[in-house]
Design an enzyme around this catalytic site. Structure first.
Site, PDB file in Angstrom:
ATOM      1  N   LYS A   1      -1.192  15.742 -49.793  1.00 27.91           N
ATOM      2  CA  LYS A   1      -1.170  17.203 -49.119  1.00 27.91           C
ATOM      3  C   LYS A   1      -2.834  17.849 -49.551  1.00 27.91           C
ATOM      4  O   LYS A   1      -3.039  18.578 -48.442  1.00 27.91           O
ATOM      5  CB  LYS A   1      -0.071  18.025 -49.476  1.00 27.91           C
ATOM      6  CG  LYS A   1       1.241  17.720 -49.190  1.00 27.91           C
ATOM      7  CD  LYS A   1       2.407  18.129 -49.669  1.00 27.91           C
ATOM      8  CE  LYS A   1       2.712  19.419 -48.897  1.00 27.91           C
ATOM      9  NZ  LYS A   1       4.047  20.159 -49.429  1.00 27.91           N
TER      10      LYS A   1
ATOM     11  N   ASP B   1       5.016  25.396 -45.265  1.00 30.81           N
ATOM     12  CA  ASP B   1       5.943  25.679 -46.356  1.00 30.81           C
ATOM     13  C   ASP B   1       6.157  27.137 -46.846  1.00 30.81           C
ATOM     14  O   ASP B   1       7.224  27.541 -46.863  1.00 30.81           O
ATOM     15  CB  ASP B   1       5.399  25.001 -47.772  1.00 30.81           C
ATOM     16  CG  ASP B   1       5.390  23.495 -47.668  1.00 30.81           C
ATOM     17  OD1 ASP B   1       6.246  22.876 -47.180  1.00 30.81           O
ATOM     18  OD2 ASP B   1       4.574  22.761 -48.493  1.00 30.81           O
TER      19      ASP B   1
END
Length: 284
Positions: free
Chosen positions: A77, A114
């Protein structure tokens, strides 16, 4: 001679997937496959195990293979930010991306959903939640915590308290996100909850197979909202005790579901609904 196929419209079923290592545990193929079937859409979503040393090569090849995008999970990520051609402000601020869009010319656009998923989950399961009702307390200072901090500040939290077992990581987040953050020592995490209107466990403590989250909750107000990013188990010991104290609790499954929706819409052209049926599918 130019490559005329670089900007040609896609004439086949779009492909997407999730990149990580390991990847077999991911619920994303199940979720996206369900949405594709539910809405009668053409496309495929597959798990893609990729070692760190192969990440750049794989990302360069995926648009040529018909992929329109991908989700990204551990351990890639952060690394994808350096490989993407464009990065959204929120992904840059968080320091990680979980959603990639491959443009027709092969360029890679990186985003982080997120924080969006976290707030969408709160608003769905606690519709009366008010970010400005009082201080927020965030336990943990990893990548997920950074997304939570960014989304809470963006939602209007005026004071955000944060504690982490390694204080330096919490201090680094404060240095990047500014004066609204107050850092607490891990030994004082119980005191951090005093007067907090929103309390978030952004660590993996309490997850199946992990150590429990051992913090005193005596100072937790029954008027507070408590939420956990962990969703295995759905009701963590932290949420169970918070509920016993009268708090409104929100489990972490909805964050997983909501963070997936923006990418699905970009790749397959339809905004999926996150409802009870979707939750039941993942829990089954």
């Amino acid at each position: 001679m130019t490559d005329e196929t670089a900007t040609a419209p896609i004439s086949h079923a779009p492909l997407a997937g999730v990149i990580g290592m390991p990847i077999a545990h991911s619920q994303s193929p199940k979720l996206h496959g369900y949405w594709l079937k539910r809405y009668g859409l053409s496309g495929h979503y597959v798990p893609i195990p990729v070692m760190p040393e192969h990440l750049a090569e794989v990302l360069r090849m995926m648009p040529r293979m018909g992929f329109v995008g991908a989700n990204v999970t551990i351990p890639h990520k952060e690394a994808v930010l350096t490989l993407a051609d464009t990065v959204t402000d929120r992904a840059a601020l968080i320091g990680a991306a979980n959603t990639l869009i491959f443009r027709p010319d092969g360029k890679i656009h990186a985003d982080n959903t997120d924080g969006y998923g976290f707030i969408a989950n709160l608003r769905q399961h606690a519709p009366d939640w008010d970010a400005g009702a009082g201080p927020a307390a965030v336990i943990g200072a990893g990548g997920a915590a950074r997304a939570v901090v960014a989304s809470l500040l963006d939602s209007g939290v005026t004071e955000l308290r944060i504690a982490n077992r390694t204080r330096l990581r919490a201090e680094q987040i404060k240095a990047e996100f500014g004066a609204r953050l107050v850092v607490y020592d891990w030994a004082q995490v119980g005191n951090m909850l005093d007067g907090a209107a929103t309390v978030v466990n952004a660590t993996s403590l309490g997850m199946d197979g992990k150590q429990p989250l051992r913090i005193p909750l005596e100072a937790l107000s029954p008027d507070a909202l408590a939420t956990d990013l962990v969703y295995t188990p759905l009701m963590t010991p932290f949420l169970t005790e918070a509920a016993e104290r009268g708090c409104h609790v929100v489990d972490g499954l909805g964050m997983l579901l909501h963070q997936a929706a923006p990418g699905f819409e970009r790749w397959f052209g339809h905004r999926p609904e996150v409802d009870d049926e979707t939750r039941r599918l993942i829990l089954s």
